[in-house]
Design an enzyme around this catalytic site. Structure first.
Site, PDB file in Angstrom:
ATOM      1  N   GLY A 217       0.784  -1.230   0.000  1.00 50.72           N
ATOM      2  CA  GLY A 217       0.000   0.000   0.000  1.00 50.72           C
ATOM      3  C   GLY A 217       0.810   1.272   0.000  1.00 50.72           C
ATOM      4  N   THR A 221       3.111  -0.158  -6.989  1.00 53.92           N
ATOM      5  CA  THR A 221       2.462  -0.363  -8.270  1.00 53.92           C
ATOM      6  C   THR A 221       2.193   0.973  -8.953  1.00 53.92           C
ATOM      7  OG1 THR A 221       1.393  -2.281  -7.280  1.00 53.92           O
ATOM      8  CG2 THR A 221       0.538  -1.538  -9.388  1.00 53.92           C
ATOM      9  N   GLU A 436     -11.764  -0.019  30.698  1.00 53.76           N
ATOM     10  CA  GLU A 436     -11.257   1.021  29.792  1.00 53.76           C
ATOM     11  C   GLU A 436     -10.694   2.208  30.560  1.00 53.76           C
ATOM     12  OE1 GLU A 436     -10.682   0.410  26.777  1.00 53.76           O
ATOM     13  OE2 GLU A 436     -11.799  -1.464  26.781  1.00 53.76           O
TER      14      GLU A 436
HETATM   15  P1  ADP Z   1       1.546  -1.203  -3.406  1.00 55.70           P
HETATM   16  O1  ADP Z   1       1.717  -1.640  -4.806  1.00 55.70           O
HETATM   17  O2  ADP Z   1       2.762  -0.598  -2.803  1.00 55.70           O
HETATM   18  O3  ADP Z   1       0.965  -2.248  -2.494  1.00 55.70           O
HETATM   19  P2  ADP Z   1      -0.324   0.543  -4.630  1.00 55.70           P
HETATM   20  O4  ADP Z   1       0.563   1.265  -5.552  1.00 55.70           O
HETATM   21  O5  ADP Z   1      -1.130  -0.556  -5.212  1.00 55.70           O
HETATM   22  O6  ADP Z   1       0.496  -0.014  -3.390  1.00 55.70           O
HETATM   23  O7  ADP Z   1      -1.253   1.581  -3.893  1.00 55.70           O
HETATM   24  C1  ADP Z   1      -2.618   1.426  -3.804  1.00 55.70           C
HETATM   25  C2  ADP Z   1      -3.325   2.749  -3.872  1.00 55.70           C
HETATM   26  O8  ADP Z   1      -2.999   3.554  -2.751  1.00 55.70           O
HETATM   27  C3  ADP Z   1      -2.914   3.562  -5.051  1.00 55.70           C
HETATM   28  O9  ADP Z   1      -3.691   3.259  -6.159  1.00 55.70           O
HETATM   29  C4  ADP Z   1      -3.127   4.995  -4.589  1.00 55.70           C
HETATM   30  O10 ADP Z   1      -4.478   5.368  -4.737  1.00 55.70           O
HETATM   31  C5  ADP Z   1      -2.826   4.918  -3.119  1.00 55.70           C
HETATM   32  N1  ADP Z   1      -1.442   5.289  -2.856  1.00 55.70           N
HETATM   33  C6  ADP Z   1      -0.501   4.495  -2.299  1.00 55.70           C
HETATM   34  N2  ADP Z   1       0.660   5.148  -2.163  1.00 55.70           N
HETATM   35  C7  ADP Z   1       0.478   6.380  -2.660  1.00 55.70           C
HETATM   36  C8  ADP Z   1       1.319   7.524  -2.818  1.00 55.70           C
HETATM   37  N3  ADP Z   1       2.595   7.515  -2.423  1.00 55.70           N
HETATM   38  N4  ADP Z   1       0.799   8.628  -3.372  1.00 55.70           N
HETATM   39  C9  ADP Z   1      -0.480   8.652  -3.755  1.00 55.70           C
HETATM   40  N5  ADP Z   1      -1.327   7.621  -3.654  1.00 55.70           N
HETATM   41  C10 ADP Z   1      -0.874   6.486  -3.108  1.00 55.70           C
HETATM   42 ZN    ZN Z   2      -8.141  -3.868  27.528  1.00 53.59          ZN
HETATM   43 MG    MG Z   3       0.984  -3.420  -5.576  1.00 54.46          MG
END
Ligand code: ADP
Ligand code: ZN
Ligand code: MG
Length: 623
Positions: A217, A221, A436
């Site tokens: 994330g 990609t 809590e």
């Molecule tokens: P990874 O391939 O590293 O698991 P992705 O490139 O698939 O992550 O990211 C998933 C989505 O999260 C992207 O399509 C985008 O919308 C958001 N995202 C992740 N990193 C960024 C970033 N650095 N800047 C802007 N959007 C991002």
């Molecule tokens: Zn607890």
């Molecule tokens: Mg990815």
């Protein structure tokens, strides 16, 4: 040639079905002819036939079926004095019949129909298995003859659907935020794809492969697509797990196809996601080797060696763990550049939020700064998801712009799960409230603990109640007293139960807390050198991803040390527990007040919480 039974079945199924229809539909009339071999529609018994014969009424006899059936032409008063065709089943042994017929001057005709019928029967019965066998032979031949070598199983490896090609990704560097170092690294590659002559004229070789390393994330990609988008070249992508499929050898053939296609379309980007699925260190042998994976990996290495650095094909691969990759992949000439993409810091989060806020209606009073502050540890994907969740909530409430309420709700939802309905007032609600408040007050009164953000009795995900702490920005360097404070904070819930309800009444609600406590204490001893054993690293985190945690280190230290470790863990937890009980006991009056308030209001905000406590006792100055 590899042909799994599953495929065999898959391919023969249509043949079976077609065969069955042909058999039933097409040959049925022919095979049925043996019953239909005459136009007689009335019947008579053999006895009656003999009577007719005796009466001289029978004119003609046609014998079918090897003498089992006869169709007679007879005339008589019972038949309205007209010649009629009548069918007679003949008994098996009727040798006298022929003589009798001759004697009566009947015209006899034997039809050898049985043979043709048998022939058609035979064909009818054979046609279906024959079709099946031909079909299978055809399939086997095909998989054998094409280009030899492994991986041509029914040419599944050739299917276009296995990797995607995007002529234009439509993503540019401006869409990627917060990972500036990685972006800079790639700007050079974009220049190469656009203007290779700059580099080739001075004899520079551009790296063939770039490895993106980072947690899920973080935009790996996205970044790869942005390179293709910026350079306006096609983007080929496939994921490592798609390489390794159930058909042995197909992975390798996919690699070959992918590179072939890419070279035809150069300049272009090949993106291999989750490369750890194929590129894992070879020959670890644990749990049996995976020949298929090795073949695929070897093919990948061969392909990467096989093209000149300047053909314009650049391989970008992504993984979240470079440490387990085969060292052959990381050799110069392959993925010789590694670019790490990390979870964004505050500034990074802010710029990612800016990118994703562009197409959303966000109320002016909302400052993206505050959101970025509240979300340490969030990846780019989490942040994108956060704004989207907030937008969905806003739409659901029929509001026309996203406010801080929706953002808060979305953050809580992403961290802790969906909100449930509050418990009705009961003993267990009271117990949860004490639990809590126990966490919250211990956290508030310890100098080294993060501040309470809010306490709530509204269930979320698995939790019946929750105490939120403001996460600190720097999660990487944590001091010994901070870990101890966290252990005490986590013990606060159980400690409050003990003091207020007594030992007999404590509940299972603390099991998760206790797990965390134990794990933190264990790490203090075995990883961080924060115990009397001294600065030793006795366990690594997840050094071998193929084994469960704890299993791999079974014998890295002596039994003597093992006993010491357990002793130290016990001591740490024991000490923290006693101190925590102390805090709860000393603040019983405030705790009771806060519990009443929490049960009434369901949620107490951190600021308010601290104000109330400060009326009774001194708050520590937090760092
Ligand atoms: P990874 O391939 O590293 O698991 P992705 O490139 O698939 O992550 O990211 C998933 C989505 O999260 C992207 O399509 C985008 O919308 C958001 N995202 C992740 N990193 C960024 C970033 N650095 N800047 C802007 N959007 C991002
Ligand atoms: Zn607890
Ligand atoms: Mg990815």
């Amino acid at each position: 040639m590899k042909l799994s039974w599953k495929n065999l079945l898959l391919w023969s199924l249509p043949i079976i079905i077609i065969g069955f229809f042909i058999w039933q539909g097409f040959f049925a009339p022919i095979t049925n002819k043996n019953n239909d071999n005459n136009t007689a529609n009335s019947r008579m018994t053999y006895g009656r036939f003999l009577e007719y014969l005796d009466m001289g009424w029978v004119k003609k006899v046609d014998i079918y079926d090897n003498g089992h059936t006869a169709v007679i032409e007879a005339i008589g008063p019972e038949l309205g004095n007209r010649i009629q065709k009548i069918r007679v089943e003949l008994p098996n042994s009727a040798p006298e019949l022929i003589n009798k017929l001759k004697k009566n001057n009947v015209d006899i005709n034997a039809h050898p129909t049985k043979n043709t019928v048998a022939f058609w029967n035979l064909i009818g019965n054979l046609i279906f298995p024959l079709l099946l066998i031909t079909g299978l032979i055809f399939l086997f031949r095909r998989s054998n003859s094409t280009s030899g070598g492994p991986g041509q199983a029914m040419s599944f490896g050739k299917s276009k659907a296995l990797f995607q090609m995007e002529a234009k990704t439509g993503i540019i560097f401006d869409d990627v935020a917060g990972i500036d170092e990685a972006k800079e690294e790639f700007e050079e590659i974009v220049t190469f794809l656009k203007k290779p002559e700059y580099f080739t004229s001075v004899g520079a070789k551009i790296p063939k492969g770039v490895l993106l390393v980072g947690p899920p994330g973080t935009g790996k990609t996205l970044l790869a697509k942005a390179i293709a988008g910026e350079a306006s070249v096609p983007f080929f992508s496939i994921s490592g797990s798609e390489f390794v499929e159930m058909f042995v050898g197909v992975g390798a053939s996919r690699v070959r196809d992918l590179f072939k296609k890419a070279k035809e379309n150069a300049p272009c980007i090949i993106f291999i996601d989750e490369i750890d699925a194929v590129g894992r260190q070879r020959g670890t042998g644990i749990g049996g080797g995976n020949d298929e994976r090795e073949q695929t990996l070897n093919q990948l290495l061969t392909e990467m060696d096989g093209f000149e650095g300047n053909t314009g094909v650049i391989v970008v691969a992504a993984t979240n763990r470079a440490d387990i990759l085969d060292s052959a992949l990381l050799r110069p000439g392959r993925f010789d550049r590694q670019v790490s993409v990390d979870i964004p810091d505050f500034k990074g989060r802010l710029s990612i939020l800016n990118v994703h806020a562009k197409n959303k209606k966000i109320n002016e009073e909302v400052s993206l700064n505050i959101i970025a502050r509240r979300t340490p540890g969030f990846s780019g994907a989490d942040l994108a998801n956060l704004l989207n969740e907030a937008a969905i909530l806003t739409a659901r409430k029929r509001k026309n712009s996203i406010t801080l309420n929706e953002i808060d709700e979305a953050i809580d939802r992403i961290i802790a799960g969906m909100e449930g309905t509050p418990l009705i007032d009961s003993k267990s609600k009271k117990l949860i409230a004490y639990h809590e408040i126990g966490h919250a007050i211990v956290g508030t009164l310890l100098k080294d603990h993060e501040n309470v953000q809010k306490v709530t009795l509204i269930p979320r995900g698995q939790a019946k109640g929750l105490t939120w702490f403001s996460p600190s920005e720097d999660q990487n360097l944590i001091s010994r007293s901070q870990i101890k404070a966290r252990i005490m904070g986590a013990l606060g819930g159980r400690a409050a139960e003990e003091i207020v309800f007594g030992d007999a009444e404590v509940t299972t609600g603390a099991s998760n807390d206790l797990q965390q406590v134990t794990s933190m204490a264990r790490q203090m001893v075995t990883r961080f050198g924060m115990s009397e054993i001294g600065p030793l690293s006795l366990e690594n985190e997840d050094s071998n991803p193929f084994l469960g945690r704890g299993m791999q280190n079974a014998n890295e230290y002596s039994d003597e040390i093992a006993i010491k470790i357990d002793r130290q863990i016990y001591d740490i937890v024991q000490e923290c527990h006693i101190k925590t009980l102390e805090i709860i006991k000393n603040n019983r009056v405030i705790i009771d007040k806060l519990v009443d308030m929490l049960i009434e209001k369901e949620t107490i905000d951190g600021q308010e919480f601290r104000e109330i406590i400060s009326k009774y006792t001194n708050l520590p100055q937090k760092s």
